[in-house]
Design a protein around this motif. Structure first.
Motif, short mmCIF file in Angstrom:
data_model
loop_
_atom_site.label_atom_id
_atom_site.label_comp_id
_atom_site.label_asym_id
_atom_site.label_seq_id
_atom_site.Cartn_x
_atom_site.Cartn_y
_atom_site.Cartn_z
N PHE A 224 -27.98 67.32 126.85
CA PHE A 224 -28.41 67.84 125.56
C PHE A 224 -27.36 68.83 125.05
O PHE A 224 -26.93 69.72 125.78
N GLU A 225 -26.98 68.68 123.80
CA GLU A 225 -26.00 69.59 123.23
C GLU A 225 -26.69 70.76 122.54
O GLU A 225 -27.67 70.59 121.82
N SER A 226 -26.14 71.93 122.76
CA SER A 226 -26.59 73.14 122.08
C SER A 226 -25.50 73.58 121.12
O SER A 226 -24.34 73.66 121.49
N VAL A 227 -25.88 73.85 119.86
CA VAL A 227 -24.93 74.32 118.85
C VAL A 227 -25.41 75.67 118.33
O VAL A 227 -26.49 75.78 117.77
N GLY A 228 -24.58 76.69 118.54
CA GLY A 228 -24.95 78.01 118.07
C GLY A 228 -24.62 79.08 119.09
O GLY A 228 -24.16 78.79 120.21
N ALA A 229 -24.84 80.32 118.71
CA ALA A 229 -24.50 81.46 119.56
C ALA A 229 -25.40 81.52 120.79
O ALA A 229 -26.59 81.22 120.72
N LEU A 230 -24.82 81.89 121.92
CA LEU A 230 -25.58 82.07 123.15
C LEU A 230 -26.15 83.49 123.21
O LEU A 230 -25.56 84.42 122.66
N CYS A 275 -22.21 73.79 123.64
CA CYS A 275 -22.29 73.67 125.09
C CYS A 275 -23.35 72.62 125.42
O CYS A 275 -23.98 72.06 124.52
N GLU A 276 -23.54 72.36 126.71
CA GLU A 276 -24.47 71.31 127.11
C GLU A 276 -25.40 71.79 128.22
O GLU A 276 -25.04 72.64 129.03
#
Length: 283
Positions: A224-230, A275-276
């Motif tokens: 799963f891809e995450s898009v945005g600030a951690l 990130c993933e």
């Protein structure tokens, strides 16, 4: 829907045993999960730990018992408090008043309702994923044992990353990053603990003192891809994996393999950072 039903059965068990000592292993078994995945999943879906849910529910019911005329000392012991003083402190923290003041006419009290799980069908946001088979490989890095008691893992893991930044190991590990980039690996799940590694794919150099190498078995992974600030963006993705994706697809965790966080190079606080999150699967 078996997964969803299992989660609701777990909550029913918690409610039926609200005055008993929490047996998290038994609750996780009812939820068809390991203790680690159940506690992580529960927190991601509800925003509170299992222990915090139990505390709030007990104090909600305790207030009702007090209003019904039960003795405060009896109520304190009924809900697991060793002393009336400890109960009074916890009661005041939640309700804002003492147990005796709760009996006064017009006293304001707080109620935390029983939770239930259901799928919210919105249809306004797709959840993209990939299924990938990957052969076994080795991860090298720094490792720390993390506790899940009272949700401490959600504090200790970020602290571990910060410590790696401060002691220079983050920079050394990052300089050895391979195709996947930096990795966060959760593995060796016990009753209340697991090992967490900040690392990269196999390093052929001689390892400095304090570093470990660990075997990651071959597995089928959902990516799963995450898009945005951690960490907010990744937390939202993980929450949706457990609350939407698993119930919708029928997949289950392969508890014999670790969970991976994959962090490529880039500004991790950028709204465009990608990130993933890798979840090992079984059908």
């Amino acid at each position: 829907m078996d997964w969803l039903d299992a989660m609701n059965r777990a909550v029913d068990y918690l409610e039926a045993n609200i005055t008993e000592k929490l047996d998290i292993e038994k609750v996780a078994k009812i939820a068809l999960s390991s203790t680690f995945h159940f506690q992580r999943m529960y927190h991601m879906m509800t925003g509170v730990t299992v222990a915090e849910y139990m505390r709030r529910r007990r104090l909600t019911l305790a207030a009702q018992d007090i209003l019904s005329g039960k003795k405060i000392i009896d109520v304190a012991y009924r809900y697991g408090y060793e002393t009336p003083e400890a109960f009074t402190k916890a009661f005041g923290k939640m309700h804002g008043i003492s147990p005796s003041a709760a009996r006064e006419p017009g006293a304001n009290l707080k109620a935390y309702p029983k939770l239930s799980f259901h799928i919210s069908i919105k249809g306004d946001k797709d959840m993209d994923y990939k299924i990938v088979n990957k052969e076994s490989f080795t991860v090298t890095g720094k490792q720390r044992r993390i506790t899940m008691v009272d949700g401490e893992n959600f504090i200790q893991v970020p602290e571990f990353w910060d410590d790696c930044l401060k002691d220079g190991s983050y920079e050394w590990i990052g300089s050895k990053a391979g195709k996947l980039g930096l990795l966060g690996v959760s593995k060796d799940f016990g009753k209340d603990e697991f090992n967490y590694i900040v690392g990269v794919e196999e390093i052929k150099d001689t390892l400095p003192k304090g570093y470990v190498s660990t075997h990651i078995p071959a597995a089928t992974w959902a990516l799963f891809e995450s898009v945005g600030a951690l960490p907010e963006a990744l937390t939202d993705v993980i929450r949706r994996i457990y609350s939407e994706w698993f119930p919708a697809t029928g997949y289950q965790h392969d508890l014999g393999a670790p969970v991976l966080e994959v962090y490529p190079e880039g500004d991790k606080f950028s709204p465009d950072y990608r990130c993933e999150y890798w979840v090992p699967l079984k059908k």
